[in-house]
Scaffold this active site. Structure first.
Site, mmCIF file in Angstrom:
data_model
loop_
_atom_site.group_PDB
_atom_site.id
_atom_site.type_symbol
_atom_site.label_atom_id
_atom_site.label_comp_id
_atom_site.label_asym_id
_atom_site.label_seq_id
_atom_site.Cartn_x
_atom_site.Cartn_y
_atom_site.Cartn_z
ATOM 1 N N GLU A 324 0.745 -1.078 0.077
ATOM 2 C CA GLU A 324 -0.071 0.130 0.144
ATOM 3 C C GLU A 324 0.939 1.267 0.250
ATOM 4 O O GLU A 324 0.663 2.159 0.716
ATOM 5 C CB GLU A 324 -0.943 -0.120 1.170
ATOM 6 C CG GLU A 324 -1.901 -1.166 1.309
ATOM 7 C CD GLU A 324 -2.593 -1.352 2.378
ATOM 8 O OE1 GLU A 324 -3.988 -1.647 2.312
ATOM 9 O OE2 GLU A 324 -2.336 -0.794 3.598
ATOM 10 N N CYS A 415 -10.448 0.587 7.567
ATOM 11 C CA CYS A 415 -10.008 1.799 8.020
ATOM 12 C C CYS A 415 -10.677 2.775 6.942
ATOM 13 O O CYS A 415 -10.781 4.191 7.682
ATOM 14 C CB CYS A 415 -8.449 2.015 7.959
ATOM 15 S SG CYS A 415 -7.833 1.202 6.262
#
Length: 669
Positions: A324, A415
């Protein structure tokens, strides 16, 4: 009387005598002082209040996130979610709900939040430690947690990450409600960190940054210097230890954690993109509050690297899915673009801080591009479906995961949805800023802002239909005549600058000059740091008018971006466009936009909650696999705002369009 809250600047009557004196030279106007009346943002804020926040709380309950706190209080049971940072989804939703409460009182919601805070408080251990992944069963904690407190913090335990989001939420709740129930929990935990970490105590570089930002929030409320000092201590721990074999194992500190060298020596945006944004935001906070010039030089270098080499055309960052993370310089692939929604949110936080520090509109230009494109693309128009990643190109040939799953209601790692829930209600706080008699207009959103200038009341009313129309009007209403410097941002996109770097540019410059009128008369003005500065003695109902050019611009990429050679992207105002299958005969990947293409625009109120669409006569490529021939034909193309894609089902989408057949990627199954 409604209490005032601001993401960065908090004033309390009970600040200690040690409260900070040095700070950002420019201060944002609190979002509680700005009332929006436009459709674009008010509809999103209302959807967030009525749909996103309730859905987030419900999913925290149904997935066991709340149950984890209940079991932690009883020290029995088994951690019932997947990740040790799942605690933060409750914190972030409380934060967003608190912002909502600050401007939209809701007794039922307030009571529910208090009930959650009671559950959270019971899960806190006597010395202040709060981490359900360990407290439920300390002998058998969740695998990432490690056998003892903090032992895995520099890697993946997320103990301090949880603390940071708790501090952010507790500060928001206190400022919105005046209640100390959550704040006391956070302060007890922060005092534990002060006792545990420091020069003569434990040393650690937090694995996932945000505790630094959270500690600064608590410092602003309490004036307790220990919190600011600890934030700086955590930042300075990065890059101190020497790790073996970093190049082969990026998950053992190194660049993935922005821990490969001391922060003051770093000069690239690198590693996990969300971690990076939170670190750089924390560094900017500490730099502003301490005057640390080495921090200032580092964040300037890193920002320049990100904007000149590592940002997508619609404002997204974090190109690589493996980790990521940011890729190498100019590594911005389209078909595999990752672009996590949380990274876009972190970019907004950081760019706002960089503006407050430097007063240059280029930071707001990047923030605006992110807000209107790569951030809100992460939440569906229904307010309860989301993208964790934000694709640049989706077609059957490339088998992108977003084509298969579409938007999701929740994720195992959720998230992003809860981060959206806390960001959206704070948007009004990004509209105005102030430094003494200098008043900055950063975003163009209809509504009113109430400011204090030299102890006098000032009301600014914006009238516009932005981002669809470039006509802007500002009614200036001081309580009595006052001297001030009104600084209206003239966006880079309105000055032939697609982004404040050479990474993207307009294929053809516009010659349109922006005229500014005050009370109907054209005036001469200076542009300083991207702002039109109008200095005068302002009187009641003075009116400022200007029109920003809303031409459809063809954006081309730096030749170092291999995926974009021979292609154009489409921009109108701050909005980037894409073609989606729904409007283009079931396909988007076969569209060619020749250089001489002329676009028309039309506002369609019934489409996608109201959008301006682009239409043009273009070419499409047809591949006959049986005959092994390729042909082109004329067609009418429709482009929609990038943020609005994937709200009508699953199918192809593209942001970049080849100008000639030779640049079409002819991949068949």
């Amino acid at each position: 009387m409604m209490k005032k809250i601001c993401l960065l600047v908090i004033t309390c009557s009970w600040l200690s005598v040690n409260a900070q004196k040095q700070d950002y030279p420019i201060q944002p106007v609190p979002f509680t002082s700005v009332k929006l009346t436009d459709h674009f943002w008010t509809s999103r804020i209302e959807t967030n209040r009525t749909v996103t926040i309730p859905a987030s709380f419900a999913r925290c309950d149904s997935t066991g996130r709340i149950k984890n706190f209940v079991m932690a209080a009883e020290h029995k049971g088994k951690f019932c979610t997947t990740y040790p940072f799942d605690d933060t989804d409750i914190y972030k939703t409380i934060e967003g709900a608190s912002y909502s409460l600050a401007v939209h009182p809701d007794a039922k919601l307030s009571a529910y939040i208090d009930s959650l805070i009671t559950i959270v408080g019971k899960a806190q251990e006597p010395d202040g430690y709060l981490y359900t992944a360990r407290s439920i069963d300390p002998v058998h904690p969740q695998s990432w947690a490690g056998p003892e407190r903090w032992i895995n913090e520099s890697k993946m335990s997320h103990e301090l990450y949880n603390c940071g989001h708790m501090y952010e939420a507790a500060a928001a709740h206190f400022m919105a409600t005046g209640k100390r129930n959550f704040l006391n929990i956070a302060l007890k935990n922060a005092d534990l960190l002060v006792r545990t970490f420091g020069p003569s105590k434990k040393h650690v570089a937090p694995g996932h940054e945000i505790v630094e930002m959270g500690l600064v929030r608590l410092y602003r409320i309490t004036g307790k210097a220990d919190y600011l000092n600890l934030a700086k201590f955590f930042i300075d721990q990065r890059g101190i230890k020497k790790y073996n074999d970093k190049s082969k194992n990026v998950y053992e500190n190194g660049t993935y954690f922005q821990d490969n060298e001391p922060v003051i020596a770093q000069d690239e945006a690198e590693g996990h993109a969300v971690r990076a944004m939170y670190l750089y935001s924390g560094m900017t906070d500490v730099a502003a509050l301490t005057g640390d010039t080495a921090y200032l030089k580092a964040i300037d270098r890193i920002w320049n690297n990100m904007v000149t080499k590592k940002m997508y055309v619609q404002g997204s960052i974090g190109a690589v899915g493996d980790g990521e993370r940011f890729g190498e310089n100019y590594e911005l692939p389209n078909t595999s673009a990752y672009n996590e929604t949380c990274a876009a949110i972190g970019s907004v936080f950081w760019n706002q801080r960089m503006f407050l520090l430097h007063g240059d509109s280029k930071y707001i230009d990047v923030m605006e591009k992110t807000l209107y494109n790569g951030l809100i693309s992460g939440v569906g128009l229904d307010g309860k479906s989301f993208f964790y990643t934000n694709a640049m190109q989706v077609s059957d040939s490339f088998n992108h995961p977003d084509l298969e799953r579409g938007r999701s209601g929740w994720f195992i790692c959720s998230c992003c949805p809860t981060n959206v829930a806390r960001l959206i209600p704070s948007i009004p706080g990004y509209v105005y800023a102030q430094n003494g008699s200098d008043v900055y207009v950063n975003l163009f959103i209809s509504g009113t802002g109430n400011l204090k200038v030299n102890n006098k009341d000032l009301k600014i009313t914006q009238q516009n239909n932005y981002p669809w129309d470039g006509g802007l009007a500002f009614i200036i209403n001081p309580s009595s005549a006052m001297d001030l410097n009104l600084r209206i941002r003239i966006p880079g996109w309105a000055q032939n600058q697609a982004i404040p770097s050479t990474l993207y540019s307009y294929e053809q410059s516009s010659a349109q000059k922006i005229e500014i009128k005050v009370n109907g008369k054209a005036i001469d003005y200076q542009i300083k740091n991207g702002y039109a500065v109008i200095s005068k003695k302002w009187k009641k109902n003075d009116k400022v008018e200007l029109t920003l050019p809303m031409d459809v611009q063809r954006v081309v990429a730096n030749t170092s971006l291999a995926d974009d050679i021979g292609k154009v992207a489409l921009q109108r105002g701050p909005v980037m466009y894409c073609a989606e299958w729904k409007d283009n005969d079931g396909k988007a990947s076969n569209i060619i936009v020749p250089k001489n293409t002329v676009f028309t625009t039309a506002y369609e109120p019934a489409l996608l909650n109201g959008v301006t669409v682009l239409k043009a006569n273009v070419k499409s490529v047809n591949v006959d696999e049986g005959a092994q021939t390729v042909s082109t034909e004329n067609k009418t193309m429709t482009a929609i705002p990038y943020y609005s894609w994937a709200n009508r089902g699953k199918g192809e989408m593209t942001v970049w369009f080849p100008e000639q057949v030779k640049y079409v990627e002819l991949i068949t199954k």
